[in-house]
Structures are given as C-alpha cells and as structure tokens.
Design a protein around this motif. Structure first.
Motif, PDB file in Angstrom:
ATOM      1  N   ILE A  59      -9.832  -8.599 -29.859  1.00 44.46           N
ATOM      2  CA  ILE A  59      -8.527  -8.864 -29.240  1.00 44.46           C
ATOM      3  C   ILE A  59      -8.393  -8.219 -27.856  1.00 44.46           C
ATOM      4  O   ILE A  59      -7.366  -8.380 -27.199  1.00 44.46           O
ATOM      5  CB  ILE A  59      -7.358  -8.393 -30.131  1.00 44.46           C
ATOM      6  CG1 ILE A  59      -7.332  -6.856 -30.229  1.00 44.46           C
ATOM      7  CG2 ILE A  59      -7.406  -9.053 -31.492  1.00 44.46           C
ATOM      8  CD1 ILE A  59      -6.037  -6.308 -30.802  1.00 44.46           C
ATOM      9  N   LEU A  60      -9.420  -7.506 -27.418  1.00 48.39           N
ATOM     10  CA  LEU A  60      -9.308  -6.784 -26.151  1.00 48.39           C
ATOM     11  C   LEU A  60      -9.006  -7.713 -24.980  1.00 48.39           C
ATOM     12  O   LEU A  60      -8.246  -7.355 -24.068  1.00 48.39           O
ATOM     13  CB  LEU A  60     -10.591  -5.995 -25.881  1.00 48.39           C
ATOM     14  CG  LEU A  60     -10.892  -4.857 -26.861  1.00 48.39           C
ATOM     15  CD1 LEU A  60     -12.172  -4.134 -26.467  1.00 48.39           C
ATOM     16  CD2 LEU A  60      -9.720  -3.888 -26.943  1.00 48.39           C
ATOM     17  N   ALA A  61      -9.569  -8.904 -25.000  1.00 48.21           N
ATOM     18  CA  ALA A  61      -9.343  -9.842 -23.898  1.00 48.21           C
ATOM     19  C   ALA A  61      -7.900 -10.329 -23.853  1.00 48.21           C
ATOM     20  O   ALA A  61      -7.440 -10.829 -22.812  1.00 48.21           O
ATOM     21  CB  ALA A  61     -10.293 -11.034 -24.028  1.00 48.21           C
ATOM     22  N   GLN A  62      -7.170 -10.186 -24.969  1.00 49.77           N
ATOM     23  CA  GLN A  62      -5.775 -10.631 -25.020  1.00 49.77           C
ATOM     24  C   GLN A  62      -4.793  -9.528 -24.626  1.00 49.77           C
ATOM     25  O   GLN A  62      -3.590  -9.790 -24.543  1.00 49.77           O
ATOM     26  CB  GLN A  62      -5.435 -11.118 -26.434  1.00 49.77           C
ATOM     27  CG  GLN A  62      -6.293 -12.280 -26.905  1.00 49.77           C
ATOM     28  CD  GLN A  62      -5.950 -12.690 -28.321  1.00 49.77           C
ATOM     29  OE1 GLN A  62      -4.848 -13.185 -28.591  1.00 49.77           O
ATOM     30  NE2 GLN A  62      -6.878 -12.477 -29.248  1.00 49.77           N
ATOM     31  N   LEU A  63      -5.308  -8.330 -24.404  1.00 47.23           N
ATOM     32  CA  LEU A  63      -4.439  -7.203 -24.044  1.00 47.23           C
ATOM     33  C   LEU A  63      -4.380  -7.042 -22.532  1.00 47.23           C
ATOM     34  O   LEU A  63      -5.397  -7.158 -21.853  1.00 47.23           O
ATOM     35  CB  LEU A  63      -4.957  -5.912 -24.683  1.00 47.23           C
ATOM     36  CG  LEU A  63      -5.084  -5.910 -26.201  1.00 47.23           C
ATOM     37  CD1 LEU A  63      -5.638  -4.574 -26.684  1.00 47.23           C
ATOM     38  CD2 LEU A  63      -3.744  -6.199 -26.872  1.00 47.23           C
ATOM     39  N   PRO A  64      -3.197  -6.766 -21.985  1.00 45.43           N
ATOM     40  CA  PRO A  64      -3.071  -6.625 -20.533  1.00 45.43           C
ATOM     41  C   PRO A  64      -3.639  -5.288 -20.058  1.00 45.43           C
ATOM     42  O   PRO A  64      -3.692  -4.311 -20.803  1.00 45.43           O
ATOM     43  CB  PRO A  64      -1.560  -6.678 -20.310  1.00 45.43           C
ATOM     44  CG  PRO A  64      -0.991  -6.104 -21.571  1.00 45.43           C
ATOM     45  CD  PRO A  64      -1.905  -6.568 -22.675  1.00 45.43           C
ATOM     46  N   THR A  65      -4.037  -5.265 -18.815  1.00 42.04           N
ATOM     47  CA  THR A  65      -4.500  -4.018 -18.203  1.00 42.04           C
ATOM     48  C   THR A  65      -3.465  -3.447 -17.240  1.00 42.04           C
ATOM     49  O   THR A  65      -3.627  -2.343 -16.743  1.00 42.04           O
ATOM     50  CB  THR A  65      -5.807  -4.260 -17.428  1.00 42.04           C
ATOM     51  OG1 THR A  65      -5.591  -5.290 -16.449  1.00 42.04           O
ATOM     52  CG2 THR A  65      -6.911  -4.704 -18.385  1.00 42.04           C
ATOM     53  N   ASP A  66      -2.394  -4.224 -16.996  1.00 38.88           N
ATOM     54  CA  ASP A  66      -1.381  -3.802 -16.028  1.00 38.88           C
ATOM     55  C   ASP A  66      -0.012  -3.554 -16.661  1.00 38.88           C
ATOM     56  O   ASP A  66       0.987  -3.418 -15.964  1.00 38.88           O
ATOM     57  CB  ASP A  66      -1.236  -4.852 -14.931  1.00 38.88           C
ATOM     58  CG  ASP A  66      -0.828  -6.218 -15.477  1.00 38.88           C
ATOM     59  OD1 ASP A  66      -0.935  -6.431 -16.709  1.00 38.88           O
ATOM     60  OD2 ASP A  66      -0.393  -7.073 -14.683  1.00 38.88           O
ATOM     61  N   LYS A  67       0.069  -3.515 -17.998  1.00 35.79           N
ATOM     62  CA  LYS A  67       1.330  -3.287 -18.682  1.00 35.79           C
ATOM     63  C   LYS A  67       1.156  -2.219 -19.752  1.00 35.79           C
ATOM     64  O   LYS A  67       0.075  -2.071 -20.341  1.00 35.79           O
ATOM     65  CB  LYS A  67       1.860  -4.570 -19.345  1.00 35.79           C
ATOM     66  CG  LYS A  67       2.338  -5.642 -18.383  1.00 35.79           C
ATOM     67  CD  LYS A  67       2.933  -6.808 -19.161  1.00 35.79           C
ATOM     68  CE  LYS A  67       3.498  -7.860 -18.210  1.00 35.79           C
ATOM     69  NZ  LYS A  67       2.438  -8.544 -17.453  1.00 35.79           N
ATOM     70  N   GLU A  68       2.229  -1.507 -20.017  1.00 33.87           N
ATOM     71  CA  GLU A  68       2.231  -0.538 -21.110  1.00 33.87           C
ATOM     72  C   GLU A  68       2.120  -1.282 -22.435  1.00 33.87           C
ATOM     73  O   GLU A  68       2.772  -2.314 -22.633  1.00 33.87           O
ATOM     74  CB  GLU A  68       3.524   0.280 -21.056  1.00 33.87           C
ATOM     75  CG  GLU A  68       3.565   1.453 -22.010  1.00 33.87           C
ATOM     76  CD  GLU A  68       4.802   2.306 -21.807  1.00 33.87           C
ATOM     77  OE1 GLU A  68       4.923   3.321 -22.523  1.00 33.87           O
ATOM     78  OE2 GLU A  68       5.642   1.969 -20.944  1.00 33.87           O
ATOM     79  N   ILE A  69       1.327  -0.764 -23.351  1.00 33.89           N
ATOM     80  CA  ILE A  69       1.105  -1.407 -24.649  1.00 33.89           C
ATOM     81  C   ILE A  69       1.711  -0.541 -25.740  1.00 33.89           C
ATOM     82  O   ILE A  69       1.482   0.671 -25.810  1.00 33.89           O
ATOM     83  CB  ILE A  69      -0.398  -1.615 -24.921  1.00 33.89           C
ATOM     84  CG1 ILE A  69      -1.000  -2.553 -23.875  1.00 33.89           C
ATOM     85  CG2 ILE A  69      -0.620  -2.173 -26.332  1.00 33.89           C
ATOM     86  CD1 ILE A  69      -2.515  -2.670 -23.970  1.00 33.89           C
ATOM     87  N   LEU A  70       2.499  -1.177 -26.599  1.00 34.65           N
ATOM     88  CA  LEU A  70       3.110  -0.503 -27.745  1.00 34.65           C
ATOM     89  C   LEU A  70       2.664  -1.202 -29.023  1.00 34.65           C
ATOM     90  O   LEU A  70       2.815  -2.415 -29.159  1.00 34.65           O
ATOM     91  CB  LEU A  70       4.638  -0.541 -27.643  1.00 34.65           C
ATOM     92  CG  LEU A  70       5.402   0.078 -28.819  1.00 34.65           C
ATOM     93  CD1 LEU A  70       5.191   1.589 -28.865  1.00 34.65           C
ATOM     94  CD2 LEU A  70       6.888  -0.258 -28.744  1.00 34.65           C
ATOM     95  N   VAL A  71       2.114  -0.428 -29.967  1.00 39.15           N
ATOM     96  CA  VAL A  71       1.704  -0.982 -31.254  1.00 39.15           C
ATOM     97  C   VAL A  71       2.830  -0.740 -32.257  1.00 39.15           C
ATOM     98  O   VAL A  71       3.354   0.374 -32.365  1.00 39.15           O
ATOM     99  CB  VAL A  71       0.398  -0.341 -31.755  1.00 39.15           C
ATOM    100  CG1 VAL A  71      -0.102  -1.082 -32.996  1.00 39.15           C
ATOM    101  CG2 VAL A  71      -0.664  -0.355 -30.662  1.00 39.15           C
ATOM    102  N   VAL A  72       3.204  -1.786 -32.975  1.00 41.83           N
ATOM    103  CA  VAL A  72       4.363  -1.737 -33.872  1.00 41.83           C
ATOM    104  C   VAL A  72       3.959  -2.204 -35.264  1.00 41.83           C
ATOM    105  O   VAL A  72       3.220  -3.177 -35.417  1.00 41.83           O
ATOM    106  CB  VAL A  72       5.500  -2.643 -33.332  1.00 41.83           C
ATOM    107  CG1 VAL A  72       6.621  -2.765 -34.354  1.00 41.83           C
ATOM    108  CG2 VAL A  72       6.036  -2.102 -32.017  1.00 41.83           C
ATOM    109  N   CYS A  73       4.466  -1.496 -36.282  1.00 40.05           N
ATOM    110  CA  CYS A  73       4.317  -1.941 -37.667  1.00 40.05           C
ATOM    111  C   CYS A  73       5.604  -1.604 -38.407  1.00 40.05           C
ATOM    112  O   CYS A  73       6.604  -1.214 -37.814  1.00 40.05           O
ATOM    113  CB  CYS A  73       3.100  -1.310 -38.330  1.00 40.05           C
ATOM    114  SG  CYS A  73       3.251   0.471 -38.622  1.00 40.05           S
TER     115      CYS A  73
END
Length: 375
Positions: A59-73
């Motif tokens: 999934i790395l290619a689907q993650l942005p490199t210029d935005k903050e990423i938050l993982v939610v469950c």
C-alpha cells in the motif's frame, strides 16, 4: 521513523481549521462506510488491518509523501500495530489515541455568543457523533441543555467560569445518544427538566417542562411558552435564549429536519412535525439564530467550528421548510427514512431510567453516526 499518538482533541482542531490530513482507516469496510472521521480536506484509504498482517509494502504507493498520515481503528490497538509497521519501512505516521471510540466521545466547547448582562452561550460540538449540546452562563449560574453522557467537559467549563450548574434540560427524550442530564443533576444538585409528554414512563424524579414555563438563569431567561414543538417526539420543546437564540433540539437542523419515527409514530407525528415547522417556527422572529441538537455533515460547521444559522436563512434554503404540498411533505418524511440509530430502543430505555448499562455498554450503544434527520 517513529509512531506518535494524536488525541481526539488534536484531531478536532484539524477538522475545525480545515487542515489537510490523510487517514488510513484499518477497520473493516462496512464499519468505514457506515461511519468515519469527517474533514473538509481529509483523504481516505480503507484497508482492513487483517489484509496488512503480512506487511504494508503493497500500500506504500497509495500513501502520500506530502500530507500527514493518521492511522485509525476502532479502539487504537490495530492502528498502533499498522502504524509501527509503517514506521519500520520509513513512513512517518500517527495513530488516533483511543480510536473511533475516543473520537465518538470528544466534546469541543465553542463560544457562540455573549449574552445580555454579561452572560455567555457555549456550544459543545461532538464531532464524531454529530451531537450538539449547550451551556448558558449568566451571573454565577449556568444551565446545560441536551447534555451528552460524558459530563466532565460541562463540569470543567463551569469550574473555569466560576459558576454553578443550577438547571439541566433536555429538549426531548433522546434516542440516538444517552443523556447526561440526570448525571449532571446528581453531580451538582441542579434541577433536571424534561418535557412532560416525553416523560410519561420515566422511573426517576424530574421537573416537567410545560407550556408557559420560564426558567431564570442569572440575568438570562429561557422561555418555553409557545415553543412546544412536537414532531420528532411528542414532547419535543424548543428554547429561546435572550430573545436571540433558538435551540431547536431535533426538530430543525441546518440542512434537514427531524424524523418522526423513533418511537414508531411516523404516521401519527408527521402532522405535528409539519405544524411545528410551518406554523410555530414561521410565526417567530426570522432573526433568531438556530442552534440545533445535531448536525449531519462537516460542511455545516461555521469557520469557528460552531453549527448555527439564522432562522430566516433556513426558511429560504432548508428543503424541509419549503414543501408546500402537505402530502408531498408527508411522503418525504415517511417514505425515505434512513436506518434507525444504533441500539436506539436500548438508548430510549436508558434515558427513561429503565436500563442501567455499564460504561462500556453505553459506549457500544452509541457507536456510529447520528441518524435523527430526514434525508
């Protein structure tokens, strides 16, 4: 890379300030589609955590490199696990502390107005649930209206302001969330008020809200006379504060109107709903600022995070207030109702005092979005 927590309060700030955020939601697809963290400039990727147990490389290619990423469950454990896997492959991310359960329970207090004689009006925005509640402060007194079950934020604000909560009111018997009204009254010695027609089967003592009642709060006054507005429930009552603010409960929202079916009375109560909206509200000042008990979409938030609009604006733009034909209105209200709120019958029984669920059971009962509006 390291994994860091993001609190619900920090996330609320991002929602209100319309910041950019990329959310990797690792709950199952059905849970995500039903209910997620809403933000005006949020992007989403939903991949169930069990699809990532063998690694996050795909999934790395689907993650942005210029935005903050938050993982939610749901509760945080799965998001921590996936977040740590991301950190191990060099992706900087945060996880939502406490998960969606914490998000559902966060209340953000926002000052709506200064009232006459030095009073203040606050709106508590429950971003994760779409619920809105209020505190009116005047002199050394305060009244809380449509409280959530999480009572600490109200007690904290009262302490910060040096006031005593003397009255707690509910606009109606809620079915989508558990009221904190009785709990606050027990904690503070305040009077708990409930519309009498909604309280026929309650198991506790309360003060009945009747036509003509007026409640004095310091130098401000909440007037209930002529604002008995049934339709969502048989007892639904609106409150006017300082002749300027209209608390509509679940009768009128910013972009919709209340549903009449949560007690199984849609066909019986639709006429009451229309009368409240098309007679009572249209006979009062269009300059009143409408403050509802719920919102449906994050787009309804104002720049400061509050949810409010002048009644005159809603009379022109709210579709539910502009259906001239009575039969068309009846069909709109009764033929296209959304799914019932999660555990709404158990919530009603709890608010009647007939059930006493544990704290964890209460959390589970409230999981998901509010569904009090006609779509």
């Amino acid at each position: 890379m390291s994994l860091t927590p993001m609190t619900a309060q920090e996330l609320a700030k991002k929602v209100i300030e319309k910041e950019n955020l990329f959310i990797l939601d690792v709950r199952n697809e059905a849970a995500f589609e039903d209910w997620k963290v809403e933000g005006a400039h949020f992007e989403y990727l939903n991949i169930p955590y069990f699809d990532l147990l063998d690694g996050v490389e795909d999934i790395l290619a689907q993650l942005p490199t210029d935005k903050e990423i938050l993982v939610v469950c749901a509760k945080e454990n799965s998001s921590i696990m996936i977040g740590e896997m991301l950190a191990d492959v060099g992706v900087n991310a945060s996880y939502l502390s406490g998960g969606m359960k914490a998000w559902s329970e966060h209340l953000e207090p926002i000052k709506v107005a200064d009232l006459d004689n030095g009073g203040e009006l606050y709106q508590f925005v429950r971003l994760g649930k779409g619920c809105l509640s209020y505190m009116v402060i005047s002199g050394r007194d305060a009244v809380v209206i449509d409280s959530a079950r999480m009572t600490e934020p109200y007690l904290t604000l009262a302490k910060e302001k040096g006031v005593s909560i003397t009255h707690v009111l509910d606009t109606h018997l809620h079915a989508d969330h558990i009221s904190g009204g009785r709990t606050i009254a027990e904690q503070t010695g305040a009077h708990y008020w409930l519309p009498a027609k909604d309280a026929e089967y309650v198991t506790f003592s309360y003060k009945p809200i009747e036509d003509g009642a007026q409640i004095q709060v310091g130098a401000s006054q909440i007037e209930i006379q002529a604002l008995y507005t049934p339709g969502h429930t048989i007892g639904s009552t609106s409150f006017i504060v300082d002749d300027a603010y209209l608390l509509t409960g679940d009768i009128l929202f910013i972009d919709s109107i209340g549903r009449p079916d949560l007690a199984g009375k849609a066909e019986d109560w639709v006429a009451d709903l229309r009368h409240s909206l098309y007679q009572i509200y249209k006979d009062i000042s269009a300059d009143l600022l409408v403050l509802p008990a719920h919102f449906m979409l994050v787009d309804e938030l104002n720049e400061d995070g509050s949810v409010a609009k002048k009644l005159g604006v809603l009379l022109k733009k709210n579709h539910g207030l502009n259906v001239d034909d009575e039969q068309t209105f009846r069909s709109m209200v009764t033929d296209h109702l959304p799914p019932q709120p999660n555990a709404y019958q158990d919530i009603r029984q709890t608010n009647l005092g007939k059930k006493d669920p544990s704290k964890e059971e209460q959390r589970e009962m409230e999981i998901g979005p509010n569904r009090c509006a006609v779509r």
